[in-house]
Design a protein around this motif. Sequence first.
Motif, short mmCIF file in Angstrom:
data_model
loop_
_atom_site.label_atom_id
_atom_site.label_comp_id
_atom_site.label_asym_id
_atom_site.label_seq_id
_atom_site.Cartn_x
_atom_site.Cartn_y
_atom_site.Cartn_z
N PRO A 62 -6.76 -20.29 14.69
CA PRO A 62 -7.97 -19.96 15.47
C PRO A 62 -7.77 -20.06 16.98
CG PRO A 62 -8.52 -21.41 13.64
CD PRO A 62 -7.02 -21.33 13.69
N LEU A 63 -7.07 -21.07 17.46
CA LEU A 63 -6.87 -21.21 18.90
C LEU A 63 -6.02 -20.07 19.45
CD1 LEU A 63 -7.09 -22.67 21.61
CD2 LEU A 63 -5.08 -24.00 20.94
N THR A 64 -4.93 -19.77 18.80
CA THR A 64 -4.08 -18.67 19.25
C THR A 64 -4.86 -17.37 19.23
OG1 THR A 64 -2.10 -19.82 18.48
CG2 THR A 64 -1.90 -17.44 18.82
N GLN A 65 -5.69 -17.17 18.22
CA GLN A 65 -6.51 -15.96 18.14
C GLN A 65 -7.48 -15.90 19.31
OE1 GLN A 65 -9.40 -15.48 14.88
NE2 GLN A 65 -8.42 -13.49 14.52
N GLN A 66 -8.10 -17.03 19.67
CA GLN A 66 -9.04 -17.05 20.79
C GLN A 66 -8.34 -16.76 22.11
OE1 GLN A 66 -10.71 -20.93 20.13
NE2 GLN A 66 -12.20 -20.17 18.66
N VAL A 67 -7.15 -17.30 22.31
CA VAL A 67 -6.39 -17.00 23.53
C VAL A 67 -6.08 -15.51 23.57
CG1 VAL A 67 -4.23 -17.39 24.79
CG2 VAL A 67 -5.41 -19.32 23.72
N GLU A 72 -6.16 -25.45 24.63
CA GLU A 72 -6.79 -26.15 23.51
C GLU A 72 -8.12 -26.77 23.96
OE1 GLU A 72 -5.51 -29.01 19.87
OE2 GLU A 72 -4.54 -29.41 21.79
N ALA A 73 -8.11 -27.50 25.06
CA ALA A 73 -9.34 -28.13 25.58
C ALA A 73 -10.33 -27.06 26.06
CB ALA A 73 -9.01 -29.09 26.71
N PHE A 74 -9.83 -26.02 26.69
CA PHE A 74 -10.65 -24.92 27.19
C PHE A 74 -11.49 -24.34 26.05
CE2 PHE A 74 -11.19 -20.35 28.08
CZ PHE A 74 -11.69 -20.36 29.37
N PHE A 75 -10.83 -24.00 24.94
CA PHE A 75 -11.55 -23.37 23.84
C PHE A 75 -12.34 -24.38 23.01
CE2 PHE A 75 -8.87 -19.70 24.87
CZ PHE A 75 -9.86 -18.73 24.91
N GLN A 76 -11.96 -25.66 23.03
CA GLN A 76 -12.78 -26.68 22.37
C GLN A 76 -14.14 -26.80 23.06
OE1 GLN A 76 -10.28 -30.16 22.44
NE2 GLN A 76 -9.43 -29.74 20.42
N THR A 88 4.83 -18.32 14.93
CA THR A 88 5.40 -19.61 14.53
C THR A 88 4.53 -20.77 14.98
OG1 THR A 88 6.68 -19.87 16.57
CG2 THR A 88 7.74 -18.65 14.75
N ASP A 89 4.73 -21.92 14.32
CA ASP A 89 4.01 -23.13 14.72
C ASP A 89 4.37 -23.52 16.15
OD1 ASP A 89 2.75 -23.33 12.26
OD2 ASP A 89 4.21 -24.75 11.44
N GLU A 90 5.63 -23.31 16.53
CA GLU A 90 6.05 -23.63 17.89
C GLU A 90 5.29 -22.77 18.90
OE1 GLU A 90 7.73 -25.11 21.27
OE2 GLU A 90 7.70 -25.98 19.26
N HIS A 91 5.13 -21.50 18.59
CA HIS A 91 4.38 -20.59 19.47
C HIS A 91 2.93 -21.08 19.60
CE1 HIS A 91 3.35 -16.70 21.34
NE2 HIS A 91 2.22 -16.82 20.67
N ASN A 92 2.33 -21.48 18.49
CA ASN A 92 0.96 -21.99 18.51
C ASN A 92 0.86 -23.25 19.37
OD1 ASN A 92 -0.20 -19.97 16.88
ND2 ASN A 92 0.35 -21.06 15.02
N ARG A 93 1.84 -24.15 19.24
CA ARG A 93 1.84 -25.39 20.04
C ARG A 93 1.98 -25.09 21.53
NH1 ARG A 93 4.55 -27.39 15.57
NH2 ARG A 93 6.59 -26.88 16.37
N ARG A 94 2.87 -24.16 21.87
CA ARG A 94 3.05 -23.79 23.28
C ARG A 94 1.77 -23.18 23.84
NH1 ARG A 94 6.87 -19.73 23.68
NH2 ARG A 94 7.40 -19.86 21.50
N MET A 95 1.13 -22.35 23.06
CA MET A 95 -0.12 -21.71 23.48
C MET A 95 -1.19 -22.78 23.74
SD MET A 95 -1.40 -18.47 23.73
CE MET A 95 -0.27 -17.60 22.70
N ALA A 96 -1.31 -23.74 22.85
CA ALA A 96 -2.32 -24.80 22.97
C ALA A 96 -2.09 -25.66 24.20
CB ALA A 96 -2.32 -25.67 21.71
N SER A 97 -0.82 -25.88 24.57
CA SER A 97 -0.51 -26.79 25.67
C SER A 97 -0.48 -26.12 27.05
CB SER A 97 0.81 -27.51 25.41
OG SER A 97 1.88 -26.59 25.40
N MET A 98 -0.51 -24.79 27.09
CA MET A 98 -0.56 -24.10 28.38
C MET A 98 -1.90 -24.39 29.04
SD MET A 98 1.15 -20.36 27.55
CE MET A 98 -0.17 -19.59 28.38
#
Length: 121
Positions: free
Chosen positions: A93-98, A63-67, A4-14
């Motif tokens: 892409p970000l969720t995939q990288q995590v 998100e910043a880590f992978f950027q 879900t988009d929510e899951h992706n947002r949570r992943m990015a903000s961890m």
Amino acid sequence: MKITDEHNRRMASMTFGSVYPHYVKKVESKGRTVAELHEVISWLTGFDDAEIARLIAEKVTFEAFFQQATIHPHAELITGVICGYRIEEIDNPLTQQVRYLDKLVDELAKGRKMEKILRKP
């Protein structure tokens, strides 16, 4: 299973620093070392030990880590299931990288040989 988009947002903000101690605990409990963990992180991201420490201290998000990372060209060879999701089917892409990182840490903890983890021919 769709992420879900929510899951992706949570992943990015961890923050990477909040997850890093869990990675350390996981690999050390299975007899692997922090040096090996850093080798895996460095292979995937291009970060050296000092950069890893800086990113933890700065409390950067994933998100910043992978950027800031330079993803290894063979990262796409990381396949399989992690947390119920098939890595190669993750469309964010970000969720995939995590999940790439999670999968590498799992392989390290499971005792897989480093040349296999680092997708060396």
